[in-house]
Design an enzyme around this catalytic site. Structure first.
Site, PDB file in Angstrom:
ATOM      1  N   TRP A 132       0.849  -1.189   0.000  1.00 49.44           N
ATOM      2  CA  TRP A 132       0.000   0.000   0.000  1.00 49.44           C
ATOM      3  C   TRP A 132       0.889   1.244   0.000  1.00 49.44           C
ATOM      4  O   TRP A 132       1.871   1.325   0.747  1.00 49.44           O
ATOM      5  CB  TRP A 132      -0.899  -0.036   1.236  1.00 49.44           C
ATOM      6  CG  TRP A 132      -1.788   1.147   1.419  1.00 49.44           C
ATOM      7  CD1 TRP A 132      -2.601   1.724   0.486  1.00 49.44           C
ATOM      8  CD2 TRP A 132      -1.966   1.897   2.630  1.00 49.44           C
ATOM      9  NE1 TRP A 132      -3.282   2.795   1.042  1.00 49.44           N
ATOM     10  CE2 TRP A 132      -2.904   2.919   2.350  1.00 49.44           C
ATOM     11  CE3 TRP A 132      -1.427   1.807   3.904  1.00 49.44           C
ATOM     12  CZ2 TRP A 132      -3.312   3.840   3.309  1.00 49.44           C
ATOM     13  CZ3 TRP A 132      -1.844   2.711   4.867  1.00 49.44           C
ATOM     14  CH2 TRP A 132      -2.772   3.715   4.564  1.00 49.44           C
ATOM     15  N   ASP A 213      -1.541  -5.569   9.108  1.00 46.98           N
ATOM     16  CA  ASP A 213      -2.429  -4.493   8.684  1.00 46.98           C
ATOM     17  C   ASP A 213      -3.702  -5.148   8.160  1.00 46.98           C
ATOM     18  O   ASP A 213      -3.694  -5.817   7.126  1.00 46.98           O
ATOM     19  CB  ASP A 213      -1.760  -3.657   7.583  1.00 46.98           C
ATOM     20  CG  ASP A 213      -2.609  -2.467   7.157  1.00 46.98           C
ATOM     21  OD1 ASP A 213      -3.727  -2.292   7.689  1.00 46.98           O
ATOM     22  OD2 ASP A 213      -2.160  -1.710   6.277  1.00 46.98           O
ATOM     23  N   LYS A 249     -13.888  -0.220   5.682  1.00 47.24           N
ATOM     24  CA  LYS A 249     -14.551  -1.007   4.640  1.00 47.24           C
ATOM     25  C   LYS A 249     -15.670  -1.869   5.213  1.00 47.24           C
ATOM     26  O   LYS A 249     -16.808  -1.802   4.761  1.00 47.24           O
ATOM     27  CB  LYS A 249     -13.542  -1.902   3.923  1.00 47.24           C
ATOM     28  CG  LYS A 249     -12.763  -1.222   2.813  1.00 47.24           C
ATOM     29  CD  LYS A 249     -11.691  -0.307   3.334  1.00 47.24           C
ATOM     30  CE  LYS A 249     -10.855   0.273   2.216  1.00 47.24           C
ATOM     31  NZ  LYS A 249      -9.861   1.251   2.741  1.00 47.24           N
TER      32      LYS A 249
END
Length: 365
Positions: A132, A213, A249
């Protein structure tokens, strides 16, 4: 004297800058494939029914707007740990997890980075190549030395397991290794359960510290428990690890900024000392986290029936991604657009939903 006259213009963030450009574009046919957000047909972020129910409840029954404690909403933190570690987790039973509410998953990573910099003897952090885009910035901004380990083999469209393990084998003792809990960003390529076992054993042997993560729990396999499998494996076999957890999310709380940073320790006494040192780090950054998203999440997760409906609500997004994504990719192929995709037989077998995260708003709600 103009103190700021020589400050140069910073380049826009490659992801959020794209979102700004999208808003400025006047075309009616524009499509935003940048930020991974699950959207409705109207291009709006999806509000889960249980979250709307929570909003409606507190609109009728307002709660006091007092500050939260430095480490956040205690009830939310406890339930967040259950979601990621599992209700049968020995670490939860032993009260050996130090948990602090964070300003989204990014905030959780930043708190972890500050803790690593201040208290761990090794300043090295390893991230996957690719990873990311914000990972390297977060850890370098905390003053840590960031290194990359091989992850994705673009020639074979497969996980570069040999390169991955070789890099970890050469890492110095005490180094922190950032691992994507599921739906690896940006490749969508996750290790198999057997590969996770090998990674875990090597990290035990080399005395490395995992930092998970978890940004897409529930969106990779459509099941919160399955998507937490790697974390739970490591938690059973290792004495210490970090987990940076996001609810952007899987609860659709993007702009509310809700996350949690967990430090699993060897025992309850150590966890208490760790949390006591995490609090000053938070106090210096933003004092305490926002209350509203934690209240919403606690309302959803604290009631078994609402929690069940939340779990069930993650299946439609998963299937719309997994089944609808290939159609979108074909659209881009036939109309001549470029779309990054790491599709392979191995990749298909793993059924990772993240390959279509950048296309989320095109799918049905």
């Amino acid at each position: 004297m103009a103190c700021f006259a020589n400050i140069s213009l910073a380049p826009p963030d490659p992801i959020l800058g794209l979102a700004e450009a999208f808003k400025a574009d006047q075309s009616e046919r524009k499509l935003n494939l940048g930020i991974g957000a699950y959207r409705t047909d109207e291009g709006l972020s999806k509000i889960f029914n249980v979250v709307q129910e929570a909003e409606d409840h507190f609109a009728q029954h307002p709660y006091p707007k007092d500050y939260l404690p430095i480490h956040g909403h205690a009830g939310f933190c406890e339930l967040a740990a259950h979601v990621i570690f599992g209700s049968d987790s020995p670490a939860i039973a032993n009260k050996s997890i130090a948990s602090a509410q964070a300003v989204g998953g990014t905030g959780a990573l930043r708190i972890a980075a500050a803790f690593i910099k201040r208290f761990l003897y090794s300043p090295s952090v390893f991230v996957s190549n690719p990873t990311w885009g914000n990972h390297i910035k977060i850890f370098e901004d905390a003053g840590l030395s960031v290194h990359k380990y091989p992850y994705y083999d673009s020639q074979r469209n497969a996980l570069n397991m040999d390169g991955f393990l070789s890099a970890l084998n050469n890492a110095s003792e005490g180094s922190v290794v950032v691992l994507h809990a599921c739906a690896h960003n940006p490749t969508g390529m996750d290790p198999t359960p057997e590969q996770w076992e090998s990674i875990c054993q090597l990290m035990i042997d080399r005395k490395l510290i995992p930092l998970f993560d978890s940004a897409y729990q529930g969106f990779a396999d459509g099941d919160l428990d399955v998507d937490a499998g790697a974390i739970r494996l490591f938690a059973r076999r290792m004495p210490e690890l970090f987990v940076c957890q996001s609810f952007s999310k899987n609860l659709g709380l993007y702009g509310e900024r809700l996350g949690c940073m967990h430090v699993m320790c060897a025992d309850q006494e150590t966890a208490g000392r760790v949390l006591s040192q995490v609090k000053p780090l938070i106090r210096a950054m933003y004092s305490n986290p926002p209350k509203h998203p934690a209240v919403l999440a606690h309302f959803v997760m604290s009631d078994p029936e609402r929690a069940r409906r939340w779990f069930d609500s993650l299946s439609p997004p998963f299937f719309s991604l997994f089944l609808g994504g290939p159609c979108v990719l074909l659209f881009f192929f036939f109309f001549g657009h470029v779309c990054y995709c790491c599709k392979s037989e191995e990749h298909e077998r793993k059924k990772m939903g993240h390959i279509f995260v950048s296309l989320l708003f095109l799918m049905p709600p």
